[in-house]
Scaffold this motif. Structure first.
Motif, PDB file in Angstrom:
ATOM      1  N   ALA A 159       0.842  -1.198   0.000  1.00 49.20           N
ATOM      2  CA  ALA A 159       0.000   0.000   0.000  1.00 49.20           C
ATOM      3  C   ALA A 159       0.873   1.241   0.000  1.00 49.20           C
ATOM      4  O   ALA A 159       1.939   1.272   0.615  1.00 49.20           O
ATOM      5  CB  ALA A 159      -0.917   0.010   1.223  1.00 49.20           C
ATOM      6  N   GLY A 160       0.415   2.265  -0.700  1.00 46.66           N
ATOM      7  CA  GLY A 160       1.131   3.532  -0.753  1.00 46.66           C
ATOM      8  C   GLY A 160       0.162   4.697  -0.655  1.00 46.66           C
ATOM      9  O   GLY A 160      -1.061   4.508  -0.747  1.00 46.66           O
ATOM     10  N   SER A 161       0.702   5.879  -0.471  1.00 43.46           N
ATOM     11  CA  SER A 161      -0.120   7.082  -0.378  1.00 43.46           C
ATOM     12  C   SER A 161       0.222   8.035  -1.512  1.00 43.46           C
ATOM     13  O   SER A 161       1.236   7.891  -2.190  1.00 43.46           O
ATOM     14  CB  SER A 161       0.100   7.778   0.971  1.00 43.46           C
ATOM     15  OG  SER A 161       1.473   8.120   1.152  1.00 43.46           O
ATOM     16  N   SER A 162      -0.627   9.018  -1.698  1.00 45.40           N
ATOM     17  CA  SER A 162      -0.396  10.068  -2.684  1.00 45.40           C
ATOM     18  C   SER A 162      -1.017  11.350  -2.150  1.00 45.40           C
ATOM     19  O   SER A 162      -2.122  11.341  -1.612  1.00 45.40           O
ATOM     20  CB  SER A 162      -1.031   9.688  -4.025  1.00 45.40           C
ATOM     21  OG  SER A 162      -0.781  10.680  -4.996  1.00 45.40           O
ATOM     22  N   ASN A 163      -0.275  12.445  -2.283  1.00 50.13           N
ATOM     23  CA  ASN A 163      -0.753  13.759  -1.839  1.00 50.13           C
ATOM     24  C   ASN A 163      -1.020  13.809  -0.336  1.00 50.13           C
ATOM     25  O   ASN A 163      -1.946  14.480   0.123  1.00 50.13           O
ATOM     26  CB  ASN A 163      -2.013  14.152  -2.623  1.00 50.13           C
ATOM     27  CG  ASN A 163      -1.790  14.130  -4.118  1.00 50.13           C
ATOM     28  OD1 ASN A 163      -0.867  14.750  -4.619  1.00 50.13           O
ATOM     29  ND2 ASN A 163      -2.606  13.388  -4.835  1.00 50.13           N
ATOM     30  N   HIS A 164      -0.222  13.098   0.439  1.00 50.52           N
ATOM     31  CA  HIS A 164      -0.337  13.100   1.899  1.00 50.52           C
ATOM     32  C   HIS A 164       0.739  14.011   2.502  1.00 50.52           C
ATOM     33  O   HIS A 164       1.869  14.053   2.007  1.00 50.52           O
ATOM     34  CB  HIS A 164      -0.160  11.687   2.455  1.00 50.52           C
ATOM     35  CG  HIS A 164      -1.368  10.818   2.306  1.00 50.52           C
ATOM     36  ND1 HIS A 164      -2.076  10.716   1.121  1.00 50.52           N
ATOM     37  CD2 HIS A 164      -2.006   9.995   3.184  1.00 50.52           C
ATOM     38  CE1 HIS A 164      -3.083   9.871   1.291  1.00 50.52           C
ATOM     39  NE2 HIS A 164      -3.071   9.431   2.528  1.00 50.52           N
ATOM     40  N   ALA A 165       0.397  14.689   3.566  1.00 46.73           N
ATOM     41  CA  ALA A 165       1.363  15.507   4.294  1.00 46.73           C
ATOM     42  C   ALA A 165       2.248  14.608   5.147  1.00 46.73           C
ATOM     43  O   ALA A 165       1.940  13.426   5.359  1.00 46.73           O
ATOM     44  CB  ALA A 165       0.643  16.520   5.179  1.00 46.73           C
ATOM     45  N   GLY A 166       3.340  15.178   5.648  1.00 47.97           N
ATOM     46  CA  GLY A 166       4.244  14.399   6.480  1.00 47.97           C
ATOM     47  C   GLY A 166       3.553  13.808   7.693  1.00 47.97           C
ATOM     48  O   GLY A 166       3.799  12.651   8.056  1.00 47.97           O
ATOM     49  N   TRP A 167       2.672  14.580   8.325  1.00 43.51           N
ATOM     50  CA  TRP A 167       2.022  14.059   9.532  1.00 43.51           C
ATOM     51  C   TRP A 167       1.008  12.981   9.207  1.00 43.51           C
ATOM     52  O   TRP A 167       0.744  12.102  10.028  1.00 43.51           O
ATOM     53  CB  TRP A 167       1.399  15.197  10.346  1.00 43.51           C
ATOM     54  CG  TRP A 167       0.137  15.784   9.829  1.00 43.51           C
ATOM     55  CD1 TRP A 167       0.010  16.827   8.974  1.00 43.51           C
ATOM     56  CD2 TRP A 167      -1.196  15.388  10.176  1.00 43.51           C
ATOM     57  NE1 TRP A 167      -1.313  17.100   8.745  1.00 43.51           N
ATOM     58  CE2 TRP A 167      -2.080  16.238   9.474  1.00 43.51           C
ATOM     59  CE3 TRP A 167      -1.731  14.403  11.003  1.00 43.51           C
ATOM     60  CZ2 TRP A 167      -3.461  16.133   9.563  1.00 43.51           C
ATOM     61  CZ3 TRP A 167      -3.123  14.298  11.093  1.00 43.51           C
ATOM     62  CH2 TRP A 167      -3.962  15.155  10.392  1.00 43.51           C
ATOM     63  N   HIS A 168       0.450  13.000   7.975  1.00 42.35           N
ATOM     64  CA  HIS A 168      -0.433  11.909   7.574  1.00 42.35           C
ATOM     65  C   HIS A 168       0.354  10.608   7.447  1.00 42.35           C
ATOM     66  O   HIS A 168      -0.129   9.531   7.830  1.00 42.35           O
ATOM     67  CB  HIS A 168      -1.096  12.217   6.228  1.00 42.35           C
ATOM     68  CG  HIS A 168      -2.075  13.342   6.262  1.00 42.35           C
ATOM     69  ND1 HIS A 168      -2.000  14.422   5.416  1.00 42.35           N
ATOM     70  CD2 HIS A 168      -3.155  13.568   7.067  1.00 42.35           C
ATOM     71  CE1 HIS A 168      -2.990  15.263   5.673  1.00 42.35           C
ATOM     72  NE2 HIS A 168      -3.701  14.768   6.675  1.00 42.35           N
ATOM     73  N   ILE A 169       1.553  10.704   6.881  1.00 42.19           N
ATOM     74  CA  ILE A 169       2.410   9.522   6.743  1.00 42.19           C
ATOM     75  C   ILE A 169       2.740   8.956   8.123  1.00 42.19           C
ATOM     76  O   ILE A 169       2.687   7.742   8.350  1.00 42.19           O
ATOM     77  CB  ILE A 169       3.693   9.888   5.968  1.00 42.19           C
ATOM     78  CG1 ILE A 169       3.345  10.229   4.506  1.00 42.19           C
ATOM     79  CG2 ILE A 169       4.718   8.751   6.033  1.00 42.19           C
ATOM     80  CD1 ILE A 169       4.493  10.822   3.724  1.00 42.19           C
TER      81      ILE A 169
END
Length: 334
Positions: A159-169
């Motif tokens: 799974a990966g993310s896109s357009n997430h801020a650092g704190w979301h990660i």
């Protein structure tokens, strides 16, 4: 072609990522197949798409269908490809009213979206399943519960993310760790010479949690692809057709930086777009930029960037033209 690990995983991917958003809306199926064949022949094994691609051409999911018809030709195409797709956008049928639970990251929509993508792609698994945007209403516990089930079913691998801020990660992977889940392995973010805000928090967070960084819009919508030269030559491009860079050149300060950038490329005998891609390949944490060719010639230009080795003096000059925010946390304070 050069390869690297995708973040902390054992998965090897090419340093150039083939973006497919133009397949369908701007590039027909036959030409899309030609581009994918050329990419695979050149060693590009990392293909990126999304369930909603094709929507701006009036057909949601059309891009995944084109990739699926290419896989169906056989010849080891699917086995040789690391396939990444995404979910989040509303996938209500075209022309019909948007309906609840046809978008975002609820467990219901994630499950529904994966099954629909698998059908369009004509495959039984997705290598990298990405969250196209942050869902401010669905807790990460629910998201990871859905992903864990899909991993157990063999429908997705990572799974990966896109357009997430650092704190979301951080929030995502701390929740995953608490659950015993593997968590995010990549972040696809806006990052290029002219847009370096990701260096402040997103990239440091990605590095800290072992995520590979996959920059999108590496040429800032054409701004870094020789926009002023094309303007002088009367060549139509994205800078004059509503792309990300549309209107940017009306700002004298931006125009001056772009001119200095193009002059620097000329001094070193480099194509501006290839120089911008090569710069990204020098950046810490970057797996590979996404290139979205509309033609085979555009793909060939992107591939040349992998072979470029930018000298230190050129890298210093690029930093002078497009200075980044500086290292974190000093960039925030002192």
């Amino acid at each position: 072609m050069e390869y690297t690990q995708l973040g902390r995983t054992g998965l090897k991917v090419s340093r150039i990522v083939l973006g497919t958003m133009n397949f369908g809306p701007l590039t027909n199926e036959a030409d899309s197949h030609t581009i994918m064949d050329a990419a695979l022949a050149a060693g590009v094994n990392f293909f990126d798409t999304a369930n909603a691609y094709g929507s701006w051409g009036g057909s949601k999911g059309r891009t995944e269908e084109i990739i699926g018809s290419w896989f169906a030709k056989g010849g080891g195409r699917r086995d040789k490809t690391v396939l990444a797709t995404k979910c989040y956008a509303n996938m209500s049928p075209d022309g019909q009213e948007s309906w609840p639970n046809h978008d975002r990251l609820s467990a219901l929509n994630i499950r529904r979206s994966v099954d629909a993508s698998l059908k369009r792609l004509g495959t039984n698994y997705i290598d990298l399943y990405q969250f196209h945007h942050v869902d401010r209403h669905t807790p990460w516990d629910e998201i990871w519960q859905a992903i864990d089930v899909l991993v157990q079913q063999g429908k997705i691998l990572y799974a990966g993310s896109s357009n997430h801020a650092g704190w979301h990660i951080t929030q995502a992977n701390e929740t995953a760790a608490r659950r015993g889940s593997y968590g995010l392995v990549s972040e696809q973010c806006l990052y290029n010479l002219a847009e370096r805000r990701a260096e402040m928090e997103v990239i440091p967070a990605a590095q800290a949690y072992g995520l590979g960084v996959i920059p999108w819009s590496p040429l800032q919508g054409g701004l870094l692809g020789g926009a002023l030269r094309k303007e002088r030559e009367g060549v139509a491009g994205r800078t004059t057709s509503g792309g990300r860079a549309a209107g940017a050149l009306a700002d004298p300060a931006v125009r001056a930086r772009v001119q200095a950038y193009e002059d620097l490329a000329d001094k070193h005998g480099l194509a501006p777009g290839e120089m911008a891609l090569a710069w990204l390949l020098t950046r810490p944490g970057v797996t590979g930029p996404i290139v979205g060719p509309r033609t085979a010639d555009q793909l060939a230009s992107a591939l040349r960037a992998v072979e470029l080795k930018l000298p230190a003096e050129l890298l210093d000059a690029l930093d002078e033209i497009f200075p980044g925010p500086g290292p974190s946390p000093e960039a925030f304070a002192w």
